[in-house]
Design a protein around this motif. Structure first.
Motif, PDB file in Angstrom:
ATOM      1  N   PRO A   1      49.136 -70.406  25.858  1.00 33.72           N
ATOM      2  CA  PRO A   1      48.015 -71.000  25.095  1.00 33.72           C
ATOM      3  C   PRO A   1      47.770 -70.309  23.656  1.00 33.72           C
ATOM      4  O   PRO A   1      47.657 -70.956  22.688  1.00 33.72           O
ATOM      5  CB  PRO A   1      46.799 -71.277  25.686  1.00 33.72           C
ATOM      6  CG  PRO A   1      47.467 -71.285  27.278  1.00 33.72           C
ATOM      7  CD  PRO A   1      48.540 -70.309  27.095  1.00 33.72           C
ATOM      8  N   SER A   2      47.323 -68.901  23.783  1.00 37.19           N
ATOM      9  CA  SER A   2      47.128 -68.365  22.626  1.00 37.19           C
ATOM     10  C   SER A   2      47.489 -66.739  23.117  1.00 37.19           C
ATOM     11  O   SER A   2      47.292 -66.389  24.158  1.00 37.19           O
ATOM     12  CB  SER A   2      45.969 -68.477  22.313  1.00 37.19           C
ATOM     13  OG  SER A   2      44.887 -67.855  23.090  1.00 37.19           O
ATOM     14  N   PRO A   3      47.314 -65.753  21.990  1.00 36.70           N
ATOM     15  CA  PRO A   3      47.343 -64.488  21.997  1.00 36.70           C
ATOM     16  C   PRO A   3      46.040 -63.737  22.997  1.00 36.70           C
ATOM     17  O   PRO A   3      46.278 -62.788  23.568  1.00 36.70           O
ATOM     18  CB  PRO A   3      47.563 -63.807  20.972  1.00 36.70           C
ATOM     19  CG  PRO A   3      47.947 -64.996  19.874  1.00 36.70           C
ATOM     20  CD  PRO A   3      47.375 -66.191  20.569  1.00 36.70           C
ATOM     21  N   ALA A   4      45.080 -64.691  22.686  1.00 39.75           N
ATOM     22  CA  ALA A   4      43.771 -64.367  23.318  1.00 39.75           C
ATOM     23  C   ALA A   4      43.591 -64.722  25.024  1.00 39.75           C
ATOM     24  O   ALA A   4      42.806 -64.313  25.624  1.00 39.75           O
ATOM     25  CB  ALA A   4      42.638 -64.729  22.676  1.00 39.75           C
ATOM     26  N   HIS A   5      44.624 -65.360  25.352  1.00 37.02           N
ATOM     27  CA  HIS A   5      44.502 -66.052  26.708  1.00 37.02           C
ATOM     28  C   HIS A   5      44.838 -64.862  27.660  1.00 37.02           C
ATOM     29  O   HIS A   5      45.665 -64.010  27.307  1.00 37.02           O
ATOM     30  CB  HIS A   5      45.505 -67.283  26.777  1.00 37.02           C
ATOM     31  CG  HIS A   5      45.286 -67.895  28.255  1.00 37.02           C
ATOM     32  ND1 HIS A   5      45.853 -67.411  29.246  1.00 37.02           N
ATOM     33  CD2 HIS A   5      44.903 -69.308  28.031  1.00 37.02           C
ATOM     34  CE1 HIS A   5      45.370 -68.586  30.218  1.00 37.02           C
ATOM     35  NE2 HIS A   5      44.699 -69.274  29.430  1.00 37.02           N
ATOM     36  N   PRO A   6      44.221 -64.828  28.832  1.00 31.98           N
ATOM     37  CA  PRO A   6      44.361 -63.797  29.842  1.00 31.98           C
ATOM     38  C   PRO A   6      45.748 -63.580  30.111  1.00 31.98           C
ATOM     39  O   PRO A   6      46.286 -62.478  30.508  1.00 31.98           O
ATOM     40  CB  PRO A   6      43.545 -64.282  31.187  1.00 31.98           C
ATOM     41  CG  PRO A   6      42.405 -65.095  30.369  1.00 31.98           C
ATOM     42  CD  PRO A   6      42.994 -65.781  29.256  1.00 31.98           C
ATOM     43  N   ARG A   7      46.629 -64.588  30.147  1.00 32.70           N
ATOM     44  CA  ARG A   7      48.028 -64.538  30.715  1.00 32.70           C
ATOM     45  C   ARG A   7      48.802 -63.952  29.578  1.00 32.70           C
ATOM     46  O   ARG A   7      49.675 -63.215  30.096  1.00 32.70           O
ATOM     47  CB  ARG A   7      48.569 -66.063  30.611  1.00 32.70           C
ATOM     48  CG  ARG A   7      48.041 -67.009  31.786  1.00 32.70           C
ATOM     49  CD  ARG A   7      48.653 -68.410  31.592  1.00 32.70           C
ATOM     50  NE  ARG A   7      47.919 -69.291  32.539  1.00 32.70           N
ATOM     51  CZ  ARG A   7      48.292 -70.644  32.263  1.00 32.70           C
ATOM     52  NH1 ARG A   7      48.840 -71.133  31.310  1.00 32.70           N
ATOM     53  NH2 ARG A   7      47.553 -71.425  33.192  1.00 32.70           N
ATOM     54  N   ALA A   8      48.715 -63.816  28.368  1.00 31.82           N
ATOM     55  CA  ALA A   8      49.250 -62.938  27.201  1.00 31.82           C
ATOM     56  C   ALA A   8      49.284 -61.462  27.779  1.00 31.82           C
ATOM     57  O   ALA A   8      50.208 -61.076  27.408  1.00 31.82           O
ATOM     58  CB  ALA A   8      48.586 -63.389  26.097  1.00 31.82           C
ATOM     59  N   ALA A   9      48.224 -61.036  28.292  1.00 31.36           N
ATOM     60  CA  ALA A   9      48.449 -59.386  28.479  1.00 31.36           C
ATOM     61  C   ALA A   9      49.418 -59.352  29.738  1.00 31.36           C
ATOM     62  O   ALA A   9      50.002 -58.013  29.785  1.00 31.36           O
ATOM     63  CB  ALA A   9      46.956 -59.257  29.164  1.00 31.36           C
ATOM     64  N   LEU A  10      49.931 -60.247  30.328  1.00 33.16           N
ATOM     65  CA  LEU A  10      50.779 -59.970  31.424  1.00 33.16           C
ATOM     66  C   LEU A  10      52.203 -59.950  30.982  1.00 33.16           C
ATOM     67  O   LEU A  10      53.078 -59.318  31.566  1.00 33.16           O
ATOM     68  CB  LEU A  10      50.816 -61.152  32.380  1.00 33.16           C
ATOM     69  CG  LEU A  10      49.467 -61.237  33.281  1.00 33.16           C
ATOM     70  CD1 LEU A  10      49.721 -62.372  34.010  1.00 33.16           C
ATOM     71  CD2 LEU A  10      48.897 -60.157  34.029  1.00 33.16           C
TER      72      LEU A  10
END
Length: 182
Positions: free
Chosen positions: A37-46
């Motif tokens: 969804p976005s760079p700020a989404h928690p998934r992005a850190a993975l």
């Protein structure tokens, strides 16, 4: 999944499901692109440097939007794309390699359950990218696949690997109970 719970962050094998799916996709040796969804989404850190992110700000509008955005963002030298939903914990690295190894250029390769029911992953050749770039809503490419059975190359995978899709807390609980032999 309900408030505050993300199915792709559910732990499987000691890691968030999204991390596990990316690891399995990486094992194929193919480039991995991940719609988020976005760079700020928690998934992005993975994802770190293990996959190339493709940002889909309107991802809540459905799978079709994510597929459309992902396909249009691919580099021009990509000849085919494997659509791999990240909420399917039973798809193994070996399953992905099986589908890739059996893929016939120009066909649409689709994993099936052991009994032949079509599921995932699905490899689309570049000749289908135009159709995928027009998708919308939550049906994904289901309609296109149904309208073009002559293009399908069905590839059986073990048990229900190609079919197990966990979208609700109840489905997760039942799957975990089955995994632990309860």
């Amino acid at each position: 999944m309900g408030p505050g719970r993300d199915k792709l962050l559910e732990p499987v094998g000691g890691m968030p499901l999204l991390s596990l799916v990316i690891e399995r996709a990486q094992s194929t040796g193919c480039p991995v692109f991940t719609c988020l969804p976005s760079p700020a989404h928690p998934r992005a850190a993975l994802i770190g440097d293990r996959a190339t992110p493709i940002w889909v700000p309107d991802a809540d509008d459905g799978m079709g939007v994510s597929i459309r955005t992902g396909i249009t963002a691919l580099p021009d030298d990509i000849d085919a794309a494997m659509i791999l939903p990240a909420d399917m914990p039973e798809l193994t690295a070996e399953d992905l390699k099986t589908v890739l190894d059996q893929y016939q250029p120009g066909a649409i390769a689709r994993g099936t359950g052991a009994a032949g029911k079509p599921g995932h992953p699905v490899i689309f050749p570049r000749s289908c990218f135009g159709m995928l770039a027009r998708l919308d809503g939550d049906q994904g490419a289901r309609g296109f696949l149904a309208a073009h059975p002559e293009k399908l190359q069905l590839i059986p995978l073990p048990a229900r690997h190609a079919l197990t899709d966990l979208d609700t807390p109840e489905a997760w609980a039942a799957w975990r109970a089955q995994q632990s032999g309860e």
